[in-house]
Design an enzyme around this catalytic site. Structure first.
Site, mmCIF file in Angstrom:
data_model
loop_
_atom_site.group_PDB
_atom_site.id
_atom_site.type_symbol
_atom_site.label_atom_id
_atom_site.label_comp_id
_atom_site.label_asym_id
_atom_site.label_seq_id
_atom_site.Cartn_x
_atom_site.Cartn_y
_atom_site.Cartn_z
ATOM 1 N NE ARG A 110 -3.717 -2.188 2.503
ATOM 2 C CZ ARG A 110 -3.481 -3.437 2.926
ATOM 3 N NH1 ARG A 110 -2.295 -3.758 3.424
ATOM 4 N NH2 ARG A 110 -4.421 -4.347 2.863
ATOM 5 C CE LYS A 165 -8.130 -2.159 4.950
ATOM 6 N NZ LYS A 165 -8.597 -2.310 3.555
ATOM 7 C CG HIS A 195 -5.018 0.525 -3.453
ATOM 8 N ND1 HIS A 195 -4.319 0.210 -2.300
ATOM 9 C CD2 HIS A 195 -6.051 -0.345 -3.526
ATOM 10 C CE1 HIS A 195 -4.918 -0.798 -1.700
ATOM 11 N NE2 HIS A 195 -5.968 -1.156 -2.421
ATOM 12 N NE ARG A 255 -2.840 -3.616 -1.553
ATOM 13 C CZ ARG A 255 -2.373 -4.535 -0.703
ATOM 14 N NH1 ARG A 255 -1.063 -4.682 -0.560
ATOM 15 N NH2 ARG A 255 -3.183 -5.279 0.014
ATOM 16 C CG HIS A 292 -5.811 -9.377 1.104
ATOM 17 N ND1 HIS A 292 -6.139 -9.660 -0.200
ATOM 18 C CD2 HIS A 292 -5.625 -8.026 1.148
ATOM 19 C CE1 HIS A 292 -6.156 -8.551 -0.906
ATOM 20 N NE2 HIS A 292 -5.833 -7.545 -0.114
ATOM 21 C CE1 TYR A 294 -6.128 -26.849 14.184
ATOM 22 C CE2 TYR A 294 -8.122 -25.560 13.788
ATOM 23 C CZ TYR A 294 -7.464 -26.578 14.443
ATOM 24 O OH TYR A 294 -8.129 -27.352 15.361
#
Length: 179
Positions: free
Chosen positions: A27, A54, A119, A122, A146, A156
Site C-alpha cells: 500500500r 491495515k 493502489h 495491488r 490480506h 490453524y
C-alpha cells in the site's frame, strides 16, 4: 512494460517510490512510511511493523532482485531514516505524492491513458497472480497481507509462506519490470 519503461527512466523520489510499491505489491502508506531499519538487504526482506499495517499484524515482504537494486541505488540521508524522504526534514513523501505523480504522467479522470491510481497496482498484482501465474491463491493473498475471514482457518494458519512468496515476488518483479 511501456509504463515501467517510462517510470524507470525517471529519477524522482516519487518515481522510485512508485516502482518500489509496484515491486512489493504494498500500500502507498506502507511504502511512504518505510524506514531503513525495516529493511534487511542481506536477508532480502522488508518487515513492516504491525502498527503500520491495515490488519495491525507485522508483515514480512520478500524483496526481489529488482527491489534490492532499487534500494541499493537510493541515497541515504543522515537526518532522515525514511526510504523516500519528503521536502520537510525527517519526514516521508506526502500521502498524495504518488497519485499526484501519476496524474502528472497523464493518468487521471477523463484522460486518454485512463484513471489509474497507485493502489491499482495491488489489484494488477492480484490479477496477474490469479490469471497468469501458477501460484496458489493463499500465497497471493498472503503477499497482499490480506486477513483470513474464516476464524477456524485463521487459527490453524500460523506460517506466512515466506519462501513461496519470495518466489512469487521475484516472478512478479520479472513480469512487472519487463521491457
Amino acid at each position: 512494460a511501456a509504463f515501467w519503461k517510462q517510470l524507470n527512466s525517471m529519477d524522482s523520489t516519487s518515481s522510485k517510490a512508485l516502482r518500489f510499491l509496484i515491486l512489493t505489491a504494498t500500500r502507498t502508506s506502507e511504502v511512504l512510511n518505510a524506514t531503513w531499519d525495516e529493511i534487511s538487504l542481506e536477508d532480502k526482506i522488508w518487515v513492516i511493523p504491525a502498527e503500520r499495517m491495515k490488519a495491525k499484524k507485522e508483515h514480512r515482504v520478500p524483496l526481489s532482485k529488482q527491489a534490492i537494486h532499487l534500494l541499493e541505488e537510493l541515497p541515504r540521508f543522515a537526518n532522515c531514516n525514511y526510504l523516500f524522504p519528503g521536502a520537510k526534514e525527517n519526514s516521508p513523501l506526502s500521502n498524495m505524492s504518488l497519485i499526484t505523480f501519476m496524474r502528472k504522467l497523464g493518468y487521471h479522470k477523463g484522460s486518454e491513458l485512463g484513471d489509474y491510481v497507485p493502489h491499482g497496482f495491488r489489484s494488477t498484482f492480484r490479477d496477474w497472480a490469479g490469471e497468469v501465474s501458477n501460484y496458489p491463491r493463499d500465497v497471493a493473498e498472503m503477499a497482499l497481507a490480506h486477513t483470513i475471514d474464516n476464524k477456524v482457518e485463521a487459527a490453524y494458519r500460523r506460517g506466512d509462506l515466506l519462501a513461496k512468496r519470495a518466489d512469487l515476488m521475484q516472478d512478479w518483479a520479472n513480469f512487472a519490470s519487463s521491457k
